[in-house]
Design a protein around this motif. Sequence first.
Motif, short mmCIF file in Angstrom:
data_model
loop_
_atom_site.label_atom_id
_atom_site.label_comp_id
_atom_site.label_asym_id
_atom_site.label_seq_id
_atom_site.Cartn_x
_atom_site.Cartn_y
_atom_site.Cartn_z
N SER A 194 14.68 -5.46 14.03
CA SER A 194 13.67 -6.19 13.25
C SER A 194 12.42 -5.36 13.04
N HIS A 195 12.29 -4.22 13.73
CA HIS A 195 11.05 -3.47 13.68
C HIS A 195 10.99 -2.56 12.46
N LEU A 196 9.77 -2.40 11.95
CA LEU A 196 9.57 -1.75 10.65
C LEU A 196 10.11 -0.32 10.59
N VAL A 211 13.97 -1.33 1.89
CA VAL A 211 13.18 -2.03 2.91
C VAL A 211 12.43 -3.16 2.21
N GLN A 212 12.43 -4.32 2.84
CA GLN A 212 11.65 -5.43 2.32
C GLN A 212 10.25 -5.34 2.89
N VAL A 213 9.26 -5.40 2.00
CA VAL A 213 7.87 -5.42 2.45
C VAL A 213 7.45 -6.89 2.49
N ARG A 287 6.04 -13.37 2.50
CA ARG A 287 5.48 -13.15 3.83
C ARG A 287 6.46 -13.63 4.91
N ARG A 288 6.42 -12.96 6.05
CA ARG A 288 7.15 -13.40 7.22
C ARG A 288 6.21 -14.32 8.00
N GLY A 289 6.72 -15.35 8.63
CA GLY A 289 5.86 -16.28 9.36
C GLY A 289 5.13 -15.59 10.50
N GLY A 290 3.87 -15.97 10.72
CA GLY A 290 3.16 -15.54 11.93
C GLY A 290 2.65 -14.12 11.94
N ASP A 291 2.58 -13.46 10.78
CA ASP A 291 2.03 -12.09 10.74
C ASP A 291 0.53 -12.11 10.49
N PRO A 292 -0.30 -11.65 11.44
CA PRO A 292 -1.73 -11.50 11.15
C PRO A 292 -1.95 -10.36 10.15
N1 UFG Z 1 7.70 -5.54 8.20
C1 UFG Z 1 8.15 -5.46 6.90
N2 UFG Z 1 9.48 -5.32 6.68
C2 UFG Z 1 10.39 -5.26 7.69
C3 UFG Z 1 9.93 -5.34 9.02
C4 UFG Z 1 8.57 -5.47 9.24
O1 UFG Z 1 7.36 -5.52 5.95
O2 UFG Z 1 11.60 -5.16 7.40
C5 UFG Z 1 6.26 -5.65 8.45
C6 UFG Z 1 5.88 -6.87 9.26
O3 UFG Z 1 5.73 -7.98 8.43
C7 UFG Z 1 4.62 -6.39 9.94
C8 UFG Z 1 4.84 -4.89 10.14
O4 UFG Z 1 5.88 -4.54 9.23
O5 UFG Z 1 3.54 -6.57 9.07
C9 UFG Z 1 5.29 -4.53 11.53
O6 UFG Z 1 6.38 -5.37 11.89
P1 UFG Z 1 7.24 -5.18 13.23
O7 UFG Z 1 8.26 -6.28 13.25
O8 UFG Z 1 7.72 -3.78 13.31
O9 UFG Z 1 6.18 -5.37 14.40
P2 UFG Z 1 5.20 -6.59 14.69
O10 UFG Z 1 3.82 -6.12 14.35
O11 UFG Z 1 5.60 -7.85 14.06
O12 UFG Z 1 5.45 -6.87 16.22
C10 UFG Z 1 5.42 -5.87 17.19
C11 UFG Z 1 6.41 -6.20 18.28
C12 UFG Z 1 6.04 -7.46 18.99
C13 UFG Z 1 4.61 -7.43 19.43
C14 UFG Z 1 3.71 -7.05 18.29
C15 UFG Z 1 2.32 -6.89 18.78
O13 UFG Z 1 7.70 -6.37 17.74
O14 UFG Z 1 6.87 -7.62 20.11
O15 UFG Z 1 4.15 -5.83 17.71
O16 UFG Z 1 1.52 -6.30 17.82
F1 UFG Z 1 4.23 -8.63 19.88
#
Ligand code: UFG
Length: 337
Positions: A194-196, A211-213, A287-292
């Motif tokens: 799931s990580h970017l 890649v989906q933004v 948008r994905r839920g819960g993204d600051p």
């Molecule tokens: N994103 C995309 N496309 C994707 C995946 C991610 O646009 O296919 C975006 C997300 O919306 C976000 C950014 O890329 O804006 C980073 O997303 P990640 O999922 O890589 O990481 P997160 O910031 O959501 O979360 C990570 C960890 C969490 C932790 C958090 C704390 O996965 O466990 O950082 O900042 F809580």
Amino acid sequence: EVKNVLVCGGAGYIGSHTVLELTRQSDSTVYILDNLSTGYEKTIPKSDRVVFINGDVSDVDFVDREVFSKYKIDAVMHFCALIVVPESVTNPLKYYDNNVVGTLRLLQVMQKHEVPYFIFSSTAAVFGIPETSPIDPSAATVPINPYGETKLVVERMLRWCSEAYGLKFASLRYFNACGADKEINIGECHKPESHLIPIILQVALGQRENVQVFGDDYNTVDGTCVRDYIHVTDLATAHIRALEYLAKGGKSDVFNLGSGLGYTVKEVVDACRKVTGHPIPAVVSPRRGGDPDSLVAGSKKAEEVLGWTRKYDSIEKIVETAWRWHKNNPHGFDHAH
Ligand code: UFG
């Protein structure tokens, strides 16, 4: 003196990099406790200073018998956790059970054996939607999902334990961990991913079309979310500095670990294009839920108090290490040698 360090979750992504740095940067013997639910045995270094124990951290009898009664553990680093934010929203009890109850059980056994030091893997998700940027460790903690909440519960539990029992702890709030060791063949591998950065590199490997933004209407320079990407080896090093700090008599505390630099999703995609030479098509999605909008760490406290320094200071250098791992291991650890 810290002779024996127990690394719970030492076969996972950040845990395995920390085990490696412990073998490089300390003289300690490292005991790894991992049930391999999301970790991989292939990450474990072959060294007479590394002992692997296959088991579950929340199994009090097992942990008491097979770990703390057998070995004189001086310090515990605790990486075992479920980390998928959307899953925590749909199944909060699973997260409380694993992340809160699992840690509680571990602390109970530690207390019985009078283990003095505890390094805890916390997260930027404890802040929820922060009011300031960069975020100071003293900023308000108002998590917006159960994942962040479970980490905050443990941080608070640790504070009361330190006051009641004299436990010395450091709570390390990681921002966006990424990259891979630059020499040894270990790296980031989540199933499903799931990580970017891994997702973008899967596009470069031809495993995904694009890649989906997730959202381009955030309040940031280009409308995509800003995150603070921190190299996993630098994170690993922070654990060693934190343990040294506590062992020297430092007081229990919480620290943010990031680079202090924010990159938008589009900037990360661009960096990956540069490093891989692949066009990496990107499509804007909802948008994905819960993204600051933005999460950038104020890491000064970790630098000043722990003496922590970073080796990786640009997103390109970080992506280069991740790309090397992904190219060598396109299927993660499944076919790794
Ligand atoms: N994103 C995309 N496309 C994707 C995946 C991610 O646009 O296919 C975006 C997300 O919306 C976000 C950014 O890329 O804006 C980073 O997303 P990640 O999922 O890589 O990481 P997160 O910031 O959501 O979360 C990570 C960890 C969490 C932790 C958090 C704390 O996965 O466990 O950082 O900042 F809580």
